[in-house]
Scaffold this active site. Sequence first.
Site, PDB file in Angstrom:
ATOM      1  N   GLU A   1       2.263  14.572 -31.585  1.00 50.42           N
ATOM      2  CA  GLU A   1       3.246  15.294 -32.394  1.00 50.42           C
ATOM      3  C   GLU A   1       2.695  16.533 -33.096  1.00 50.42           C
ATOM      4  O   GLU A   1       3.028  16.791 -34.246  1.00 50.42           O
ATOM      5  CB  GLU A   1       3.845  14.348 -33.458  1.00 50.42           C
ATOM      6  CG  GLU A   1       4.628  13.203 -32.863  1.00 50.42           C
ATOM      7  CD  GLU A   1       5.314  12.348 -33.928  1.00 50.42           C
ATOM      8  OE1 GLU A   1       6.472  11.982 -33.722  1.00 50.42           O
ATOM      9  OE2 GLU A   1       4.678  12.038 -34.969  1.00 50.42           O
ATOM     10  N   VAL A   2       1.880  17.293 -32.390  1.00 48.95           N
ATOM     11  CA  VAL A   2       1.423  18.546 -32.993  1.00 48.95           C
ATOM     12  C   VAL A   2       2.555  19.553 -32.862  1.00 48.95           C
ATOM     13  O   VAL A   2       3.001  19.845 -31.754  1.00 48.95           O
ATOM     14  CB  VAL A   2       0.153  19.067 -32.279  1.00 48.95           C
ATOM     15  CG1 VAL A   2      -0.267  20.413 -32.869  1.00 48.95           C
ATOM     16  CG2 VAL A   2      -0.972  18.043 -32.395  1.00 48.95           C
TER      17      VAL A   2
END
Length: 571
Positions: free
Chosen positions: A342-343
Amino acid sequence: MKLSSALALFAGCASALWPLPVNYTSGHDVLWIDNNIKINYKAQGSYGYGSQSSAWTNKIVNNAIERTYDTLFNKNFVPWKFHPRFSDYEPHNGHGQYIRSIDLVQTAADPANINKPAIGDVDESYKLSMKSNGQVTITAKSSIGLLYGLTTLTQLFYEHTNGQVYSPLAPVEISDAPKFPWRGINLDSSRTFKPLPDIFKLIDAMAYNKMNRLHWHITDAQAWPLEVSSMPELADKGAYVAFQKYSQDDVKKVQEYGSVVGVNVFMEFDNPGHTSSIAFSHPDLIAAFNHQPDWNTYCAEPPCGSLKLNSPAVYSFLEKLFNTIIPQFKPLTSYFHLGGDEVNMNAYLLDDTVKSNSSAVLQPLMQKYMNRNMKQVKAAGMTPLVWEEMLLDWNLTMPKDTIVQTWLSDESVAAVVNKGYRALVGNYNYWYLDCGHGQWLDFYQSNAAGFWPFSDYCAPLHNWRLAYSYDPLSGVPANSTHLVLGGEGHTWSEQTDQVNLDALVWPRAAAISEVLWSGAKDEHGLNRSQITASPRLSEMRERLVARGNNAAPVQMPFCTQNGTQCAWPES
Ligand SMILES: *[C@@H]1O[C@H](CO)[C@@H](O)[C@H](O)[C@H]1NC(C)=O
Ligand SMILES: *[C@@H]1O[C@H](CO)[C@@H](O)[C@H](O)[C@H]1NC(C)=O
Ligand SMILES: *[C@@H]1O[C@H](CO)[C@@H](O)[C@H](O)[C@H]1NC(C)=O
Ligand SMILES: *[C@@H]1O[C@H](CO)[C@@H](O)[C@H](O)[C@H]1NC(C)=O
Ligand SMILES: *[C@@H]1O[C@H](CO)[C@@H](O)[C@H](O)[C@H]1NC(C)=O
Ligand SMILES: *[C@@H]1O[C@H](CO)[C@@H](O)[C@H](O)[C@H]1NC(C)=O
């Protein structure tokens, strides 16, 4: 499994082992446990008691023996819920033989790293023989195999209302081994803190279900509870409150508790996303820290924040952090999880070292960043793990032994193994145990209607039947199934703390444990039956409750007391 007769199941005499052994036969003879029963350990060869490399072997075996006495005599249960009401199901005094001793035979030496095994190092198989004359032998190549044999043995016994301990199932012959070598649970101790006794209780229940990996997601955006000796400010400022910290000694205690019962405890330092809590002590290292109110442009949940992607100060920080925590964790695990989920690229618009959300700009920087992390983990001789996004979204090249943890889909598993990497499964539509409890976000009047009925992103709750229906090999080409090491059930903690942890995880994690130990398909290659699993799972739940775990019920006694009256009719 061969049931001795249909009666054995439906008359409430279920041979209720969980997870189901590969080969298992049982009968109808009664055996009682003698109050002075002795468990004897015999190593064949020059290893075992007294030899040099066997300190951990002895610790594991002695502990397994103590746990067996404790389970049989103190953590047992009267199985009235599994017999028709007011039926005379208990054996009468005078019927059946007594078991006065149990022999444990270890037929090979434990590997030197039995306390921090890597995939393939430990043979977890065992054989159990319980004759009607009371002779009991458990044979295994490793101390962990003996532990599993003893664990299975305790599940053959019940408490009598007269206080004695008996089995109605002799003779029993079992030979058993796991389908997948990686059978884990992921515990998040950042969003809410988990006190040590609750972590021990989790590990105890995992071991009782033959799970062998605790993935400790120890830090995240919301809080940094991990004390780091070279940088005490991280926890001093990043914990929620001074008493919610894990000292070096705490971490070691958890790892040791796990290693003794075959549950390897390894840590995840999630980065570069999910690191906002570092900003409480090192504000200059984090981009987009707690960006408000439009946080949802820059991160998946508040508080936003990513370690800057192109910053020498961040690199020095990581070097120092890894130099402190890797030597701390390494004596008791071979794994280090480098995160990478989830960058959010938009966070780097606010990163003064990047100022861009273009993947063409960010991808090479991410490769360089992860190379730095990988290099330090590999130099320590550890095996790195990352979340699937690093491979499948960011297209990173990583050491070939990197274990890639999938969560988004079955297609992800196939994509990971197609690239030649080893994969863990844990599709969030099946194995995210925190799902289905509704939104934890609040909504203003102006937009509340649009979010009604306030379900969360991964609703509905994944009940045990759904978790049980998940096949880790679904969609994986036959020539790559060996690359699927197993998987993990996930306990993200926006709405899970020590008060509801047990019932959130159990017994659904037991459904996961059986898929990972026994496989999703039965001996005929068919989906496993809920009809036979349900009473066994109910019984495992009673055994967990007897261990002090607040596991949730599976069914009401009306269903478990008498056969299949709670089954939906076949059409
Ligand atoms: C158990 O179920 C059967 C039908 O499946 C029924 O005939 C019997 O009366 C039930 N016994 C009890 C004690 O409820
Ligand atoms: C179960 O029994 C089959 C048939 O005898 C055998 O091939 C297999 O190796 C056994 N599995 C285990 C885990 O012992
Ligand atoms: C990247 O940033 C620009 C603003 O600079 C924005 O308009 C665009 O939507 C962003 N791209 C993504 C994929 O979010
Ligand atoms: C990874 O590769 C895919 C397919 O070529 C591409 O669409 C995507 O933008 C790449 N990701 C990054 C971060 O460069
Ligand atoms: C077996 O389970 C899978 C996955 O849940 C499902 O798609 C399939 O329809 C099931 N097969 C049968 C015969 O029920
Ligand atoms: C599996 O088979 C496919 C199709 O023949 C092939 O492309 C692929 O490289 C094979 N994978 C492995 C790991 O051997």
